[in-house]
Scaffold this motif. Structure first.
Motif, mmCIF file in Angstrom:
data_model
loop_
_atom_site.group_PDB
_atom_site.id
_atom_site.type_symbol
_atom_site.label_atom_id
_atom_site.label_comp_id
_atom_site.label_asym_id
_atom_site.label_seq_id
_atom_site.Cartn_x
_atom_site.Cartn_y
_atom_site.Cartn_z
ATOM 1 N N HIS A 156 -0.943 -6.931 5.359
ATOM 2 C CA HIS A 156 -0.180 -6.185 6.329
ATOM 3 C C HIS A 156 0.069 -4.740 6.005
ATOM 4 O O HIS A 156 -0.169 -3.561 6.628
ATOM 5 C CB HIS A 156 0.899 -6.791 7.037
ATOM 6 C CG HIS A 156 0.566 -7.970 8.167
ATOM 7 N ND1 HIS A 156 0.606 -7.643 9.438
ATOM 8 C CD2 HIS A 156 0.300 -9.074 7.826
ATOM 9 C CE1 HIS A 156 0.305 -9.016 9.855
ATOM 10 N NE2 HIS A 156 0.172 -9.681 9.003
ATOM 11 N N THR A 157 0.530 -4.350 4.685
ATOM 12 C CA THR A 157 0.854 -3.132 4.019
ATOM 13 C C THR A 157 -0.499 -2.498 4.150
ATOM 14 O O THR A 157 -0.438 -1.182 4.393
ATOM 15 C CB THR A 157 1.540 -3.443 2.915
ATOM 16 O OG1 THR A 157 2.836 -4.122 3.082
ATOM 17 C CG2 THR A 157 1.943 -1.834 2.353
ATOM 18 N N LEU A 158 -1.454 -3.059 3.509
ATOM 19 C CA LEU A 158 -2.976 -2.197 3.434
ATOM 20 C C LEU A 158 -3.550 -1.619 4.615
ATOM 21 O O LEU A 158 -4.046 -0.941 4.777
ATOM 22 C CB LEU A 158 -3.665 -2.905 2.290
ATOM 23 C CG LEU A 158 -3.297 -3.245 1.093
ATOM 24 C CD1 LEU A 158 -4.258 -3.919 0.284
ATOM 25 C CD2 LEU A 158 -3.276 -1.849 0.315
ATOM 26 N N TYR A 159 -3.097 -2.676 5.584
ATOM 27 C CA TYR A 159 -4.113 -2.476 6.852
ATOM 28 C C TYR A 159 -3.114 -1.459 7.520
ATOM 29 O O TYR A 159 -3.954 -0.279 8.094
ATOM 30 C CB TYR A 159 -3.958 -3.809 7.704
ATOM 31 C CG TYR A 159 -4.349 -3.419 9.202
ATOM 32 C CD1 TYR A 159 -5.570 -3.268 9.335
ATOM 33 C CD2 TYR A 159 -3.608 -3.612 10.454
ATOM 34 C CE1 TYR A 159 -6.288 -2.848 10.687
ATOM 35 C CE2 TYR A 159 -4.057 -3.328 11.753
ATOM 36 C CZ TYR A 159 -5.656 -3.191 11.740
ATOM 37 O OH TYR A 159 -6.074 -2.833 13.073
ATOM 38 N N GLN A 160 -2.037 -1.261 7.592
ATOM 39 C CA GLN A 160 -1.216 -0.271 8.089
ATOM 40 C C GLN A 160 -1.444 1.142 7.602
ATOM 41 O O GLN A 160 -1.670 2.124 8.392
ATOM 42 C CB GLN A 160 0.476 -0.447 7.965
ATOM 43 C CG GLN A 160 0.945 -1.585 8.947
ATOM 44 C CD GLN A 160 2.268 -2.065 8.690
ATOM 45 O OE1 GLN A 160 2.937 -1.571 7.639
ATOM 46 N NE2 GLN A 160 2.774 -2.996 9.251
ATOM 47 N N ARG A 161 -1.490 1.147 6.117
ATOM 48 C CA ARG A 161 -1.936 2.558 5.720
ATOM 49 C C ARG A 161 -3.406 2.783 5.904
ATOM 50 O O ARG A 161 -3.796 4.036 6.027
ATOM 51 C CB ARG A 161 -1.820 2.165 4.008
ATOM 52 C CG ARG A 161 -0.520 1.940 3.475
ATOM 53 C CD ARG A 161 0.430 3.088 3.666
ATOM 54 N NE ARG A 161 0.160 4.303 2.779
ATOM 55 C CZ ARG A 161 1.022 4.923 2.356
ATOM 56 N NH1 ARG A 161 2.203 5.133 2.822
ATOM 57 N NH2 ARG A 161 0.653 6.039 1.681
ATOM 58 N N ASN A 162 -4.215 1.895 5.987
ATOM 59 C CA ASN A 162 -5.744 2.101 6.504
ATOM 60 C C ASN A 162 -5.781 2.785 7.878
ATOM 61 O O ASN A 162 -6.730 3.549 8.195
ATOM 62 C CB ASN A 162 -6.766 1.052 6.281
ATOM 63 C CG ASN A 162 -7.185 0.769 4.827
ATOM 64 O OD1 ASN A 162 -8.181 1.439 4.662
ATOM 65 N ND2 ASN A 162 -6.631 0.073 3.947
ATOM 66 N N VAL A 163 -5.003 2.156 8.761
ATOM 67 C CA VAL A 163 -4.869 2.767 10.065
ATOM 68 C C VAL A 163 -4.636 4.268 10.278
ATOM 69 O O VAL A 163 -5.167 4.842 10.759
ATOM 70 C CB VAL A 163 -3.991 1.726 11.175
ATOM 71 C CG1 VAL A 163 -3.652 2.453 12.256
ATOM 72 C CG2 VAL A 163 -4.629 0.595 11.130
ATOM 73 N N ARG A 164 -3.542 4.406 9.112
ATOM 74 C CA ARG A 164 -3.069 5.823 9.171
ATOM 75 C C ARG A 164 -3.905 6.777 8.581
ATOM 76 O O ARG A 164 -4.033 7.832 8.786
ATOM 77 C CB ARG A 164 -1.810 5.806 8.256
ATOM 78 C CG ARG A 164 -1.067 7.194 7.714
ATOM 79 C CD ARG A 164 -0.071 6.640 7.002
ATOM 80 N NE ARG A 164 0.739 8.057 6.421
ATOM 81 C CZ ARG A 164 0.865 8.425 5.284
ATOM 82 N NH1 ARG A 164 0.454 7.828 4.433
ATOM 83 N NH2 ARG A 164 1.750 9.548 4.970
ATOM 84 N N ALA A 165 -5.037 6.186 7.807
ATOM 85 C CA ALA A 165 -5.722 6.987 7.254
ATOM 86 C C ALA A 165 -7.010 7.110 7.721
ATOM 87 O O ALA A 165 -8.125 7.586 7.371
ATOM 88 C CB ALA A 165 -6.201 6.381 5.720
ATOM 89 N N ARG A 166 -7.232 6.517 9.161
ATOM 90 C CA ARG A 166 -8.299 6.341 10.101
ATOM 91 C C ARG A 166 -9.756 5.671 9.693
ATOM 92 O O ARG A 166 -10.684 5.922 9.661
ATOM 93 C CB ARG A 166 -8.764 7.793 10.634
ATOM 94 C CG ARG A 166 -7.517 8.468 11.094
ATOM 95 C CD ARG A 166 -8.006 9.889 11.776
ATOM 96 N NE ARG A 166 -6.549 10.515 12.344
ATOM 97 C CZ ARG A 166 -6.128 10.084 13.881
ATOM 98 N NH1 ARG A 166 -6.743 9.247 14.091
ATOM 99 N NH2 ARG A 166 -5.080 10.781 13.942
ATOM 100 N N THR A 167 -9.298 4.706 8.750
ATOM 101 C CA THR A 167 -10.512 3.823 8.326
ATOM 102 C C THR A 167 -11.077 3.309 9.553
ATOM 103 O O THR A 167 -10.370 2.733 10.528
ATOM 104 C CB THR A 167 -9.965 2.607 7.206
ATOM 105 O OG1 THR A 167 -9.483 3.349 6.237
ATOM 106 C CG2 THR A 167 -11.412 2.077 6.931
#
Length: 596
Positions: A156-167
């Protein structure tokens, strides 16, 4: 037929990206984060929603020598990992991983991962099997934990950061095959969108395989049903060898009859294994580390207790994991999910009663051969580790090899983070983004389209699940905790017979939209490649090392077998390459007998 397929592949829709990552587990999302934050256009393909990837099932912790609970350093972690690998791990990659471990954990902390905390605010660490202080002198607390839901918190932590980075996530997509050009470089993948049944070519300057393991080639497995060896299947069909596939870890504590994982963190918190007499039997096998010996050691000890008639239950087919002595407060705070699993799948409340457990297939140590930058390496012109252009592999589908013949608990989540990050950094440093997209070959995707056409055009044939279940039964019976030459030879023949059936699969439902039967039929090809690689490699290794316990060859043979196995799908043949015994900066750890 070839002309028809060429016409179809030339007319397939196409999209171009700097990087295509196949798999949205911990490794895939840690790599995509590095690339997206560096300005790369990144596509991440996943058969399931990213937070449902199998990393979510990891429970116990991430290994790192933070020293928050007891004295520790990376060099001791490296020693434990080399020893745990039964001296088959590459020591340069192991040093790299253990040195990087504190850095990637602190990064996660800064990303917002909700680790459990000590009273002074530092990250809580629990003991784990095979992790010691001062080169095996005593257990050490090295597993950085978020209760017993560490993988869940990580994902969940990595998914949130990826959403933030527009992956860009391609959810419910299945990659079918790699696309290699005339020079052998990888230039993308051909993939299937499950929602529509549409096939598309995704062109990429770099492709990263992060598809996880293939534990579903066994009948009793802690793995999710999505773990069908897709990355290994794609690599094998593309002519890439698979490394050390004979080494599969049986986790000591799967719920008997269900296979659901009971984390090693239970024993890290003080849980103990008992036989039917209520005897703490691990004291006989590993007098120093007892229940916290490495997983291959504990699994064999449990199997021996059961086979010698000391198993529990009416059929004497399991042992007991006792944790009621820890107290309700500790169980509810540190192991809440384990209590829930025990109640749901074993019908026992561990606050009051022990959990019935049995060794269950859990993790593959082998996979697609890579270096510690994540680059896929293949034998070429006398070099066993020549880099294959445009292709990386990370996580459980890759063989770096940091786990060798046996992985230490907590090193799996660490592997995802360290090598996912390392691959991302290497791609950025290589400036692939600035280069041009290589042209696709004329036959791009033809093999995948031919497989689909065969399935879609079938009028009769085998049921995909019948074939898959026969693979699982064969692997369970012929390639288990203990192996013999006779069992393995019979298993090889049976898997080859099943392979022939796998080419004749019939799907009754010819629809395109969310046709799960069609997806399962495609997965069978990957199950077959992985099962063949595993059992052929195991039959050839005439020794016992780590998770490969061979009754006809009970001793480790360092003179003949400190070498990596390479299995090639074409010709079903084997080759070997040397283990990297030289670390990056320290002295080699020389092979010694493993005692605990």
């Amino acid at each position: 037929m070839a002309d028809v397929l060429n016409h179809l592949s030339n007319n397939l829709p196409r999209r171009k990206f700097d990087a295509v990552i196949v798999g949205a587990g911990g490794a895939g999302m840690r790599c995509s984060l590095q690339l997206a934050e560096a300005g790369y256009s990144v596509a991440v393909l996943s058969k399931v929603f990213p937070t449902r990837s199998h990393t979510v099932a990891a429970q116990g912790g991430i290994g790192a020598s933070l020293g928050n609970m007891s004295e520790d350093n990376w060099y001791w972690h490296m020693f434990d990992t080399v020893k745990g690998s039964d001296y088959l791990g590459d020591q340069d990659a192991i040093e790299f991983m253990c040195r990087e471990a504190p850095k990637v954990v602190y990064e996660l902390e800064h990303f917002g991962m909700p680790f459990d905390r000590n009273p002074d605010g530092t990250i809580y660490q629990r003991p784990f099997g095979g992790h010691t202080a001062n080169f095996g002198e005593k257990p050490v607390q090295r597993a950085c934990a978020a209760a017993d839901r560490t993988g869940h918190a990580l994902l969940h932590t990595l998914y949130q950061r990826n959403v933030r980075a527009r992956t860009q996530f391609f959810v419910e997509w299945m990659a079918l095959d790699l696309i290699r050009d005339s020079e052998g470089d990888c230039v993308g993948v051909i993939a299937l969108e499950m929602e529509t049944g549409q096939v598309m070519i995704l062109e990429a300057k770099v492709t990263v395989l992060a598809t996880g393991g293939a534990g579903r080639i066994w009948q009793a497995s802690t793995n999710a049903f999505i773990n069908t060896g897709d990355g290994m299947g794609m690599a094998a069909r593309a002519g890439i060898p698979l490394e050390d596939m004979e080494f599969w870890q049986f986790h000591p504590t799967g719920v008997a009859g269900a296979g659901v994982l009971i984390t090693e963190g239970v024993r890290g918190e003080g849980g103990i294994l008992l036989n039917k007499h209520g005897e703490r039997f691990m004291e006989r096998y590993a007098p120093t580390l007892k229940d916290l010996a490495p997983r291959d050691f504990v699994s064999r000890s449990m199997d021996q207790e059961i086979k010698e008639g000391r198993g529990a239950g009416p059929d004497g087919d399991h042992v007991l994991l006792k944790l009621d002595h820890l107290g309700a407060e500790t169980i509810m705070k540190r192991l809440p999910s384990i209590r829930e699993i025990a109640i749901k799948f074993a019908n026992v409340d561990p606050i009051k009663d022990p959990i019935p457990v049995v060794p269950t297939i859990h993790y593959q140590m082998g996979g697609i051969p890579t270096n510690y930058h994540g680059q896929v390496v293949v034998p070429k012109d006398g070099n066993p580790n020549a880099v294959l252009g445009g292709l990386y592999a990370i996580g459980e589908c890759a063989c770096v090899s940091v786990h060798g013949a046996n992985r230490l608990g907590t090193n799996s989540l660490l592997d995802l983070l360290v090598f996912g990050r390392a691959a991302g950094n290497h791609i950025v440093a290589s400036k692939l983004k600035d280069g041009a997209q290589k042209p696709l070959p004329r036959d791009a995707g033809d093999n995948a389209l031919a497989r689909l056409a065969r399935i879609d055009g079938s009028k009769s044939g085998e049921n995909a699940q019948d074939v898959a279940n026969d693979i699982r039964r064969t692997m369970q019976a012929h390639c288990g905790v203990f192996r013999t030459s006779e069992l393995l030879e019979q298993g090889v023949q049976k898997i080859l017979e099943i392979e022939a059936r796998g080419n004749d699969i019939h799907v009754k439902d010819k629809s395109q939209v969310f046709n799960t039967a069609r997806v399962e039929a495609l997965e069978v090809a990957n199950l077959i490649e992985t099962a063949k690689a595993t059992i052929v490699s195991a039959e050839a290794r005439k020794e016992s090392r780590g998770a490969h316990a061979h009754r006809d060859y009970p001793e480790r043979d360092d003179a003949s077998w400190i070498k990596h196995t390479l299995w090639f799908s074409e010709g079903n043949r084997l080759d070997y390459k040397p283990v990297t015994l030289k670390p990056l900066t320290v002295e080699t750890f020389q092979p010694k007998a493993r005692t605990f």
